[in-house]
Design an enzyme around this catalytic site. Structure first.
Site: not given
Ligand code: SAH
Length: 575
Positions: A36, A58, A171
């Site tokens: 992704d 996306k 998110m």
């Molecule tokens: N499975 C992922 C989360 C997916 S939802 C996990 O466990 O991290 C996607 C959300 O994760 C984003 O909208 C944001 O809130 C958070 N996120 C993902 N990568 C991030 C990063 N490097 N720094 C801060 N927030 C992050």
């Protein structure tokens, strides 16, 4: 057939050193990586060069899901007997729909396994020096989606959430204000500290802090865009004290930390052409091409916007696809993460001015501009340098190509293209006495290509090797040569393409592709042949599942067998 398997693998918050050992090991051995947005290129670089990389993200700001497509790809690749790594940001089961993917695989009887990852829910606060639990003031933590703050029918129990010590919203950038308002409305003190952590563990991490009352304004002021994680609670105060922790992980790995170093010929090759890398990028940046590609656009409609030739526009867009900056779906082209975030003029994180300035200092792209407006100018001019280059690459590669060939002993081999003597000796070393024919329709300006005299005799052959086809053909010619070559294959015979500079998105190093494409495009004959494009051309000719391997010096080997149904009845020997 070997049974395939899908690994749903957590990639952590982005930094390669935050992968689990298991994730790294799977990446190094898998056949396919489906990934992704928000996967750093250093992480993808762990996969072996021949692994197929499928991007399923996306563009920023789009919410239409590609989930069905992802499910189908996972099942299809596993059924081909492949080991598939489905790489997901953070932890696969923390939002991000990993649970649905696992369910789908279970329902379709596909073997799978889930490998946990470091979730941004914990890592993003940590990166900002915020301990989500703390003996002094935080005994509970909730991980919550920020998507539901706006809906009245929200499944969230806001009264209960307001009482949790620490709240982590993923998110939550867009609804940051609504989230804060709901919590205040349900009794949380408006002075409760809050922090938004953007791109934790990436080199451009950014943290803003405030209170429930002020956080929305602070986030807007700072131009914070997703992905970012919102943390709320007394423990956020720790940020001030711990933010200066001096961690190696925040640095991007430098040259000495590079994961799999490229083989030496590739490095030489990179040095030889690196300086030209700026042309296509500079050209695209200058005309603000990426600003128009957030949603899918067809080459024709873009060409109309810019007053370009439609075919030239298509070639330029294909080049950018090959570079991993755009993706193509159907006939439309659109930005990948990298382009969306850093190459658009109107992105909050735009690097366009800086990159454009850099590009201007080391390249000119007037030729490309002429090409775009006038269109492809016909065949490659006769060019001794080009011929020598193709010849030397073919000579260099012939033994390795022949070594990878799988051929029944009674067969014969036809070489079309460069490297005749080298191939002849490699083939007869491996199969003494085998019939070997050679014709190079690309030399002398391709006169034979134009007159249609491409194949010297009707065959049939067990293998037709096309050496330097993509590098040497003009528009429309590649398909015709492929068609003729497939017509002289014996039943079960194979097409073998060895080409310099065939861009795959991951191979060869992007600046090589970029430079080469720029040069060839400017000559008015280059086609931005991505592997994807080659694959669909071969499929249209009745070949199934072309197999690709990386070769030294930025070249790629593709072997293709006709699909069973397409093998002409009783033509030649059966293998
Ligand atoms: N499975 C992922 C989360 C997916 S939802 C996990 O466990 O991290 C996607 C959300 O994760 C984003 O909208 C944001 O809130 C958070 N996120 C993902 N990568 C991030 C990063 N490097 N720094 C801060 N927030 C992050």
């Amino acid at each position: 057939m070997r049974r395939g398997k899908v690994y749903l693998v957590g990639a952590g918050p982005g930094h390669p050193e935050l992968l689990t050992l298991k994730a790294a090991q799977l990446l190094k051995t898998c056949d396919v990586v489906v990934y992704d947005r928000l996967i750093q290129e250093e992480v993808l670089a762990l996969a072996k060069p021949s692994a197929e990389r499928i991007y399923m993200g996306k563009p920023l700001g789009r919410h239409d899901s590609r989930q069905d497509e992802i499910h189908e790809i996972l099942v299809a690749k596993a059924r081909e007997g492949k080991t598939v790594v489905r790489l997901k940001g953070g932890d696969p089961f923390v939002f991000g729909r990993g649970g649905e993917e696992a369910e789908y695989l279970a329902e379709h009887d596909v073997p799978f396994e889930v490998i946990p990852g470091v979730s941004s829910a914990l890592a993003a606060p940590m990166s900002a020096g915020i301990a989500v639990t703390h003996r002094a003031n935080a005994s509970s933590v909730s991980i919550v989606t920020g998507h539901e703050a706006k809906e009245d029918a929200s499944r969230l129990d806001w009264a209960a959430l307001a009482k949790m010590d620490t709240l982590v919203f993923l998110m939550g950038v867009k609804n940051c204000g609504k989230i804060a308002a709901r919590l205040i409305q349900h009794g949380r003190d408006p002075q409760t500290p809050a922090a938004m952590v953007q791109m934790a563990f990436w080199h451009d991490e950014h943290v803003v802090t405030g209170t429930l009352q002020t956080i929305e304004a602070r986030v807007k002021e700072a131009g914070i865009a997703p992905p970012a994680t919102l943390v709320i609670g007394e423990t956020v105060r720790l940020h001030d004290k711990l933010k200066r922790s001096d961690r190696d992980l925040r640095r991007r790995p430098d040259e000495t930390h590079r994961f799999d170093p490229a083989p030496v010929p590739d490095q030489l090759f990179r040095i030889a052409v690196g300086g030209m890398g700026s042309e296509v990028l500079g050209f695209g940046l200058e005309c603000r091409l990426f600003d128009r590609l957030e949603d899918g656009r067809e080459a024709r409609s873009l060409a109309a916007d810019f007053g370009w030739d439609a075919q030239a526009a298509g070639e330029i867009l294909e080049s950018l696809v090959s570079l991993g900056l755009l993706e193509k779906s159907g006939d439309g082209y659109r930005n990948l993460e990298l382009a969306s975030r850093y190459l658009r003029a109107d992105s909050p994180q735009s690097l366009r001015p800086m990159l454009l300035e850099q590009a201007r200092q080391c390249a000119v792209w007037e030729d490309l501009q002429t090409y775009a407006t006038r269109g492809p100018g016909g065949h490659l001019p006769e060019d001794a340098c080009h011929a020598e280059a193709c010849e030397s690459l073919a000579r260099f590669a012939a033994p390795a190509v022949v070594d990878k060939l799988n051929l029944p002993e009674s067969s014969s081999v036809l070489l079309l293209g460069w490297g005749g003597a080298a191939y002849k000796s490699a083939v007869s070393n491996r199969w003494p006495g085998i019939r070997f024919e050679h014709h190079n329709p690309f030399e002398a300006g391709g006169a034979d290509l134009k007159s249609g005299a491409v194949i010297p005799s009707p065959g049939p052959y067990g293998a037709v090797i096309l050496s330097g086809l993509l590098a040497s053909c003009g528009p429309g010619e590649v398909r015709r040569v492929l068609e003729e070559a497939s017509g002289v294959l014996e039943a079960g015979g194979r097409l073998v393409l060895h080409d310099s500079f065939l861009p795959t998105g991951a191979l060869p190093p992007p600046e090589v592709v970029l430079g080469t494409l720029a040069r060839r495009t400017a000559r008015g004959s280059c086609r931005g042949w991505s592997l994807e494009r080659l694959r669909s051309t071969l499929e249209a000719l009745g070949f199934d599942h072309p197999v690709t391997s990386a070769m030294p010096a930025g070249a790629v080997l593709v072997q293709a067998l006709p699909a069973a149904r397409a093998v002409p009845a009783a033509a030649g020997r059966t293998v």
